[in-house]
Write an enzyme that holds these catalytic residues in place. Structure first.
Site, PDB file in Angstrom:
ATOM      1  CD  GLU A 121      -2.732  -1.339   2.459  1.00  0.00           C
ATOM      2  OE1 GLU A 121      -2.745  -0.395   3.272  1.00  0.00           O
ATOM      3  OE2 GLU A 121      -3.372  -2.387   2.625  1.00  0.00           O
ATOM      4  CG  ASN A 176      -0.616  -7.082  -1.068  1.00  0.00           C
ATOM      5  OD1 ASN A 176      -1.264  -7.657  -1.946  1.00  0.00           O
ATOM      6  ND2 ASN A 176      -1.030  -7.014   0.190  1.00  0.00           N
ATOM      7  CG  HIS A 179      -9.695  -5.470   1.174  1.00  0.00           C
ATOM      8  ND1 HIS A 179     -10.048  -6.470   2.047  1.00  0.00           N
ATOM      9  CD2 HIS A 179      -8.351  -5.317   1.308  1.00  0.00           C
ATOM     10  CE1 HIS A 179      -8.966  -6.898   2.696  1.00  0.00           C
ATOM     11  NE2 HIS A 179      -7.923  -6.212   2.260  1.00  0.00           N
ATOM     12  CD  GLU A 230      -4.528  -7.648   2.233  1.00  0.00           C
ATOM     13  OE1 GLU A 230      -5.380  -6.884   2.723  1.00  0.00           O
ATOM     14  OE2 GLU A 230      -3.314  -7.415   2.301  1.00  0.00           O
ATOM     15  CG  ASP A 257     -12.637  -8.631   2.819  1.00  0.00           C
ATOM     16  OD1 ASP A 257     -12.479  -7.708   1.997  1.00  0.00           O
ATOM     17  OD2 ASP A 257     -12.254  -8.553   4.007  1.00  0.00           O
TER      18      ASP A 257
END
Ligand code: G3I
Length: 397
Positions: A170, A216, A258, A289, A291
């Site tokens: 990030e 990432n 996400h 990651e 979701d």
């Protein structure tokens, strides 16, 4: 020549898939793909299905289902928190390896490949580090040396045990940040300048020649305008291309994934296109990651099916988009969900005004949701010519 090589590769790939997909037929025991796990179905494509692991849940004697699902459904594991700097070095110079070692041992016992998360991030840094920089007791040269030592120490400790390291996480701003023109953000860029990114990859490679080294980030599932001033995917793409041009040992780009059902989100073809463009740079990709959260309206919280069902459907559709795109790109190596049950998810603790939740593929009672079934169907019904076995890159020197 090139064409012949591609054709030969295709023939081998299709033949390999044929072998991988061979159905273990037995007259008295018909093969039932729906009875297989995500883990075994993913491996038919050489695709690792992973999850973030919550150590409190893993260690809770009253929660055996957590361990059982973790072991049976997933072939890859990521520590949700215990490999972050604040957890590893709470006091300067004294590493607490206990929980991270326990995570690694558990994943190894389960025969899971490990994604190391995370070496360099602006969040979850130890207090002694941020305070020292703020009060001026840690200067720039010392900070860079502290970072070098951290990357080296952690990577060496787990050398040979980590499949993919999230080396830098990030580092890039979002259009809603100030200034809105995309830029390198956060603690490390502010104090060391963006050169820390190349440094971190070089230090990580020196400490472990075998791990795949990843950048990432979130909100990079698809390309937008193509202008790096406001298109985060383009910005990250240009960054990765620039690092490669400088000979920096970056092996992959992880797209966190996400998502939220309240947003328009993306479609499979857009996502597959983004993965393909990174692959053409010679990079691996992964969803790291995933979701898909939803607003927990009063109706949802009261159990109203008219409010819950559309959310479950929309959530499943988003998992489907990302997984199908990953399947379609042979250099997309793994698909990791950020927790697999609503019983243990970061979402409700993070998004509480308005409240959000329902982000994972099992409910709080470990019942698989529609999203789980859709992922399973994606893995069952995918195959050649559009879905071929994964192509693992060699770690770049
Ligand atoms: O460890 C402390 C504990 O000592 C304290 O008693 C407790 C009280 O609040 O807090 C504990 O820290 C929590 C930490 O997780 C460890 O459990 C923090 O409050 C909590 O904010 C923290 O949240 C994590 C978050 O990263 C922090 O940035 C989430 O669990 C974790 O899922 C989330 O993961 C990140 C990825 O690493 C990077 N990408 C985004 C993703 C979601 O934010």
């Amino acid at each position: 020549m090139m064409l012949r090589r591609w054709i030969a590769t295709g023939v081998v790939a299709v033949a390999t898939v044929g072998v991988l997909n061979a159905v273990p037929a037995a007259a008295d025991r018909p093969y039932d793909p729906a009875a297989q796990t995500l883990r075994t179905l993913g491996l038919r494509h050489g695709l690792y299905i992973g999850t973030a692991v919550d150590m409190a849940a893993l260690n809770d004697p009253a929660d055996p289902r957590y361990r059982e699902i973790l072991r049976t459904e997933f072939s890859s594991a990521t520590a949700e928190n215990v490999m972050k700097w604040e957890a590893l070095e709470p006091n300067r110079g004294s590493y607490d390896w206990g929980p991270a070692d326990q995570f690694v041992a558990a994943a190894q016992r389960n025969g899971q490949r490990i994604r190391g998360h995370v070496l360099v991030w602006h969040n979850q840094l130890p207090g002694w580090l941020t305070t020292g920089v703020e009060d001026g007791s840690i200067g720039t040269a010392e900070l860079r040396e502290i970072l070098r030592r951290h990357v080296t120490t952690v990577v060496k400790r787990y050398r040979g045990k980590i499949w993919q390291w999230d080396v830098v996480n990030e580092a890039v701003s979002d259009p809603w940040d100030t200034p809105s023109t995309l830029h390198y953000k956060g603690f490390w860029a502010r104090h060391l300048g963006p050169g820390y990114i190349a440094d971190a990859f070089r230090w990580a490679r020196a400490a472990d020649p075998t791990a795949l080294l990843f950048y990432n980030d979130y909100n990079i599932e698809a390309f937008g305008s193509g202008d790096p001033a406001d298109d985060k995917t383009q910005f990250v793409y240009d960054m990765a291309k620039g690092l490669l041009a400088q000979g920096v040992p970056i092996d992959g780009v992880g797209s966190q994934g996400h998502l939220g059902t309240q947003y328009g989100n993306v479609d499979t073809l857009q996502v597959a296109d983004a993965l393909r463009r990174f692959a053409r740079l010679g990079l691996a990709t992964a969803f790291t990651e995933v979701d898909v959260r939803s607003r927990m309206t009063d109706g949802v919280q009261a159990g109203d099916p008219e409010e819950i069902n559309p959310r479950l459907q929309a959530s499943a559709a988003n998992f489907h988009v990302l997984l199908q795109a990953c399947l379609a790109e042979p250099r997309c190596l793994s698909f990791t969900v950020w927790g697999f049950t609503d019983r243990h998810s970061w979402v409700p603790g993070w998004f509480d005004d308005p409240p959000e939740g329902l982000a994972t593929i099992y409910d709080e009672d470990y019942q698989p949701k529609r999203a789980y079934q859709v992922m399973k169907a994606d893995l069952i019904y995918a195959g050649p010519p559009y879905v071929l076995p994964r192509v693992a890159p060699k770690p770049r020197r």
